[in-house]
Design a protein around this motif. Structure first.
Motif, PDB file in Angstrom:
ATOM      1  N   MET A 146     -13.777   4.350   1.351  1.00 35.55           N
ATOM      2  CA  MET A 146     -12.341   4.600   1.285  1.00 35.55           C
ATOM      3  C   MET A 146     -12.053   5.854   2.111  1.00 35.55           C
ATOM      4  O   MET A 146     -12.944   6.370   2.787  1.00 35.55           O
ATOM      5  CB  MET A 146     -11.902   4.770  -0.176  1.00 35.55           C
ATOM      6  CG  MET A 146     -12.363   3.612  -1.017  1.00 35.55           C
ATOM      7  SD  MET A 146     -12.111   3.615  -2.814  1.00 35.55           S
ATOM      8  CE  MET A 146     -10.730   4.667  -3.116  1.00 35.55           C
ATOM      9  N   SER A 147     -10.825   6.360   2.059  1.00 36.41           N
ATOM     10  CA  SER A 147     -10.449   7.482   2.938  1.00 36.41           C
ATOM     11  C   SER A 147     -11.447   8.641   2.897  1.00 36.41           C
ATOM     12  O   SER A 147     -11.807   9.191   3.930  1.00 36.41           O
ATOM     13  CB  SER A 147      -9.061   8.004   2.559  1.00 36.41           C
ATOM     14  OG  SER A 147      -8.091   7.040   2.893  1.00 36.41           O
ATOM     15  N   ILE A 157      -7.554  -6.326  -2.933  1.00 36.53           N
ATOM     16  CA  ILE A 157      -8.628  -5.387  -3.269  1.00 36.53           C
ATOM     17  C   ILE A 157      -8.571  -4.870  -4.703  1.00 36.53           C
ATOM     18  O   ILE A 157      -9.387  -4.042  -5.080  1.00 36.53           O
ATOM     19  CB  ILE A 157      -8.615  -4.175  -2.308  1.00 36.53           C
ATOM     20  CG1 ILE A 157      -7.278  -3.418  -2.424  1.00 36.53           C
ATOM     21  CG2 ILE A 157      -8.857  -4.607  -0.876  1.00 36.53           C
ATOM     22  CD1 ILE A 157      -7.314  -2.056  -1.760  1.00 36.53           C
ATOM     23  N   ARG A 170      -0.461   8.611  -1.668  1.00 35.32           N
ATOM     24  CA  ARG A 170       0.435   7.726  -2.414  1.00 35.32           C
ATOM     25  C   ARG A 170       1.140   8.498  -3.519  1.00 35.32           C
ATOM     26  O   ARG A 170       0.551   9.360  -4.142  1.00 35.32           O
ATOM     27  CB  ARG A 170      -0.338   6.566  -3.042  1.00 35.32           C
ATOM     28  CG  ARG A 170      -0.737   5.489  -2.075  1.00 35.32           C
ATOM     29  CD  ARG A 170      -1.576   4.430  -2.754  1.00 35.32           C
ATOM     30  NE  ARG A 170      -2.820   4.984  -3.251  1.00 35.32           N
ATOM     31  CZ  ARG A 170      -3.926   5.135  -2.517  1.00 35.32           C
ATOM     32  NH1 ARG A 170      -3.926   4.796  -1.247  1.00 35.32           N
ATOM     33  NH2 ARG A 170      -5.015   5.641  -3.035  1.00 35.32           N
ATOM     34  N   ASN A 206      -3.244  -4.282  -3.713  1.00 34.17           N
ATOM     35  CA  ASN A 206      -3.912  -4.443  -5.006  1.00 34.17           C
ATOM     36  C   ASN A 206      -3.015  -4.987  -6.115  1.00 34.17           C
ATOM     37  O   ASN A 206      -3.404  -4.984  -7.274  1.00 34.17           O
ATOM     38  CB  ASN A 206      -4.556  -3.129  -5.445  1.00 34.17           C
ATOM     39  CG  ASN A 206      -3.537  -2.098  -5.877  1.00 34.17           C
ATOM     40  OD1 ASN A 206      -2.357  -2.205  -5.530  1.00 34.17           O
ATOM     41  ND2 ASN A 206      -3.976  -1.106  -6.622  1.00 34.17           N
ATOM     42  N   LYS A 263      -0.991  -0.475  -0.240  1.00 29.76           N
ATOM     43  CA  LYS A 263      -0.412  -0.562  -1.590  1.00 29.76           C
ATOM     44  C   LYS A 263       0.580   0.573  -1.829  1.00 29.76           C
ATOM     45  O   LYS A 263       0.323   1.702  -1.391  1.00 29.76           O
ATOM     46  CB  LYS A 263      -1.531  -0.523  -2.638  1.00 29.76           C
ATOM     47  CG  LYS A 263      -2.327   0.762  -2.634  1.00 29.76           C
ATOM     48  CD  LYS A 263      -3.590   0.626  -3.478  1.00 29.76           C
ATOM     49  CE  LYS A 263      -4.247   1.978  -3.664  1.00 29.76           C
ATOM     50  NZ  LYS A 263      -5.603   1.891  -4.218  1.00 29.76           N
ATOM     51  N   MET A 286     -16.999   0.480  -5.435  1.00 24.81           N
ATOM     52  CA  MET A 286     -16.321   1.775  -5.283  1.00 24.81           C
ATOM     53  C   MET A 286     -17.219   2.874  -5.833  1.00 24.81           C
ATOM     54  O   MET A 286     -17.701   2.780  -6.955  1.00 24.81           O
ATOM     55  CB  MET A 286     -15.014   1.783  -6.086  1.00 24.81           C
ATOM     56  CG  MET A 286     -13.922   0.929  -5.482  1.00 24.81           C
ATOM     57  SD  MET A 286     -12.572   0.716  -6.654  1.00 24.81           S
ATOM     58  CE  MET A 286     -11.649   2.218  -6.334  1.00 24.81           C
ATOM     59  N   ARG A 316     -12.064   0.222   3.351  1.00 24.03           N
ATOM     60  CA  ARG A 316     -10.712   0.072   2.810  1.00 24.03           C
ATOM     61  C   ARG A 316     -10.037   1.441   2.820  1.00 24.03           C
ATOM     62  O   ARG A 316     -10.277   2.263   1.953  1.00 24.03           O
ATOM     63  CB  ARG A 316     -10.786  -0.491   1.386  1.00 24.03           C
ATOM     64  CG  ARG A 316     -11.709  -1.720   1.237  1.00 24.03           C
ATOM     65  CD  ARG A 316     -11.807  -2.145  -0.223  1.00 24.03           C
ATOM     66  NE  ARG A 316     -12.160  -1.050  -1.094  1.00 24.03           N
ATOM     67  CZ  ARG A 316     -13.410  -0.732  -1.433  1.00 24.03           C
ATOM     68  NH1 ARG A 316     -14.423  -1.453  -1.010  1.00 24.03           N
ATOM     69  NH2 ARG A 316     -13.640   0.305  -2.205  1.00 24.03           N
ATOM     70  N   VAL A 317      -9.201   1.674   3.829  1.00 21.35           N
ATOM     71  CA  VAL A 317      -8.685   3.018   4.046  1.00 21.35           C
ATOM     72  C   VAL A 317      -7.172   3.057   3.858  1.00 21.35           C
ATOM     73  O   VAL A 317      -6.432   2.389   4.578  1.00 21.35           O
ATOM     74  CB  VAL A 317      -9.066   3.517   5.459  1.00 21.35           C
ATOM     75  CG1 VAL A 317      -8.519   4.918   5.689  1.00 21.35           C
ATOM     76  CG2 VAL A 317     -10.585   3.499   5.642  1.00 21.35           C
ATOM     77  N   GLY A 318      -6.722   3.821   2.878  1.00 22.05           N
ATOM     78  CA  GLY A 318      -5.300   3.937   2.576  1.00 22.05           C
ATOM     79  C   GLY A 318      -4.712   5.256   3.000  1.00 22.05           C
ATOM     80  O   GLY A 318      -4.069   5.380   4.046  1.00 22.05           O
ATOM     81  N   SER A 319      -4.936   6.279   2.202  1.00 12.95           N
ATOM     82  CA  SER A 319      -4.225   7.551   2.415  1.00 12.95           C
ATOM     83  C   SER A 319      -4.520   8.204   3.763  1.00 12.95           C
ATOM     84  O   SER A 319      -3.643   8.885   4.310  1.00 12.95           O
ATOM     85  CB  SER A 319      -4.519   8.516   1.261  1.00 12.95           C
ATOM     86  OG  SER A 319      -5.876   8.487   0.920  1.00 12.95           O
ATOM     87  N   VAL A 353      -5.137  -0.029   3.796  1.00  9.47           N
ATOM     88  CA  VAL A 353      -4.701  -0.241   2.415  1.00  9.47           C
ATOM     89  C   VAL A 353      -3.273   0.296   2.245  1.00  9.47           C
ATOM     90  O   VAL A 353      -3.035   1.499   2.245  1.00  9.47           O
ATOM     91  CB  VAL A 353      -5.660   0.436   1.420  1.00  9.47           C
ATOM     92  CG1 VAL A 353      -5.131   0.307  -0.004  1.00  9.47           C
ATOM     93  CG2 VAL A 353      -7.048  -0.198   1.518  1.00  9.47           C
ATOM     94  N   MET A 359     -18.692  -5.968  -2.991  1.00 12.96           N
ATOM     95  CA  MET A 359     -17.782  -4.836  -2.871  1.00 12.96           C
ATOM     96  C   MET A 359     -18.095  -3.832  -3.970  1.00 12.96           C
ATOM     97  O   MET A 359     -18.589  -4.214  -5.051  1.00 12.96           O
ATOM     98  CB  MET A 359     -16.339  -5.344  -3.020  1.00 12.96           C
ATOM     99  CG  MET A 359     -15.265  -4.288  -2.949  1.00 12.96           C
ATOM    100  SD  MET A 359     -14.835  -3.556  -4.549  1.00 12.96           S
ATOM    101  CE  MET A 359     -13.105  -3.199  -4.282  1.00 12.96           C
TER     102      MET A 359
HETATM  103  C1  LIG Z   1      -6.423   2.337  -3.188  1.00 14.95           C
HETATM  104  C2  LIG Z   1      -7.716   1.715  -2.862  1.00 14.95           C
HETATM  105  C3  LIG Z   1      -8.382   2.042  -1.677  1.00 14.95           C
HETATM  106  C4  LIG Z   1      -7.887   3.053  -0.668  1.00 14.95           C
HETATM  107  O1  LIG Z   1      -7.931   4.350  -1.174  1.00 14.95           O
HETATM  108  P1  LIG Z   1      -7.703   5.633  -0.251  1.00 14.95           P
HETATM  109  O2  LIG Z   1      -8.443   6.718  -0.932  1.00 14.95           O
HETATM  110  O3  LIG Z   1      -6.241   5.860  -0.214  1.00 14.95           O
HETATM  111  O4  LIG Z   1      -8.255   5.329   1.096  1.00 14.95           O
HETATM  112  C5  LIG Z   1      -9.586   1.385  -1.428  1.00 14.95           C
HETATM  113  N1  LIG Z   1     -10.093   0.486  -2.284  1.00 14.95           N
HETATM  114  C6  LIG Z   1      -9.477   0.152  -3.424  1.00 14.95           C
HETATM  115  C7  LIG Z   1     -10.101  -0.853  -4.324  1.00 14.95           C
HETATM  116  C8  LIG Z   1      -8.271   0.755  -3.757  1.00 14.95           C
HETATM  117  O5  LIG Z   1      -7.673   0.430  -4.908  1.00 14.95           O
END
Ligand SMILES: *Cc1c(COP(=O)(O)O)cnc(C)c1O
Length: 222
Positions: free
Chosen positions: A194-195, A66, A219, A45, A24, A152, A210-213, A22, A150
């Motif tokens: 997620m992370s 996402i 961010r 996103n 973004k 969260m 879905r892995v971002g940070s 991820v 999906m």
């Molecule tokens: C930002 C986001 C993520 C990733 O989040 P992290 O905590 O940084 O891994 C995953 N899913 C969605 C829908 C997001 O908006």
């Protein structure tokens, strides 16, 4: 830095779980770094941001959308998006169908479910999903394909609560499969994790995380 993070995340994910990086808010240079390490699946996103990054980066990248999607912005991503994770109404699905048709494509989508104990998260509940999936309007759509669900989890330290929310999404997936997608092999994706919670999500049946940070660092929103 990113190479190390990616390696760590990859090592903690089974091969058959799709890792969506991820990216973004992150600049092209960081995406390129991940790309150089072999990462090909990215998640964004914001529609315009995704369009711009798609234009600037190699064409073999697989783009997942996402975030909350506004109908007037679907056009920016319809030519190339691989999977939209955030379908939470029939009207949004109809709008995606329209843009997909214009592009001569069938766009894969996930139904986003509301599983968290928070006010702010988007998503359908079971009844809304049932209404959507049994509607005549949905059955008429030729240019979208629903391939899974999906959700969260709540942003909380309480691991058991998170686990329970993922279990709920898994149950929703199984119910949908039975009721509406029994003979549809493509309906197989559960996008959760997620992370901070992807390990729990994988234990509870996630097929895409879905892995971002954990890959790109925290961010900073300005
Ligand atoms: C930002 C986001 C993520 C990733 O989040 P992290 O905590 O940084 O891994 C995953 N899913 C969605 C829908 C997001 O908006």
């Amino acid at each position: 830095m990113i190479a190390e993070n990616l390696k760590k995340v990859r090592e903690s994910i089974p091969e058959d779980v799709c890792l969506i990086a991820v990216s973004k808010t992150k600049p092209i240079a960081l995406l390129t770094e991940a790309y150089t390490q072999g990462q090909r699946v990215f998640g964004e996103n914001k529609a315009q941001e995704m369009r711009d990054k798609h234009a600037a980066l190699p064409k073999d990248i697989i783009w997942h959308f996402i975030g909350h999607l506004q109908t007037n912005k679907i056009k920016y991503i319809a030519p190339f998006v691989h999977l939209i994770h955030s379908i939470d109404s029939l009207s949004l699905l109809q709008a995606v169908n329209k843009e997909a048709l214009k592009n001569g494509r069938v766009i894969d989508c996930l139904l986003q479910f509301y599983i968290a104990a928070e006010e702010t998260k988007f998503g359908l509940d079971r009844e809304e999903a049932a209404e959507l999936l049994s509607s005549k309007e949905y059955k008429e759509l030729q240019n979208v394909r629903i391939v899974g669900v999906m959700g969260m989890a709540t942003y909380t330290e309480k691991k058991e609560q998170i686990r329970q929310e993922f279990k709920n999404l898994y149950t929703i997936f199984i119910e949908c499969k039975k009721m509406y997608f029994e003979n549809v092999p493509e309906f197989k994706e559960i996008s959760m994790g997620m992370s901070d919670d992807y390990s729990i999500a994988i234990e509870e049946g996630s097929t895409m995380v879905r892995v971002g940070s954990a890959i790109f660092g925290e961010r900073v929103y300005s």
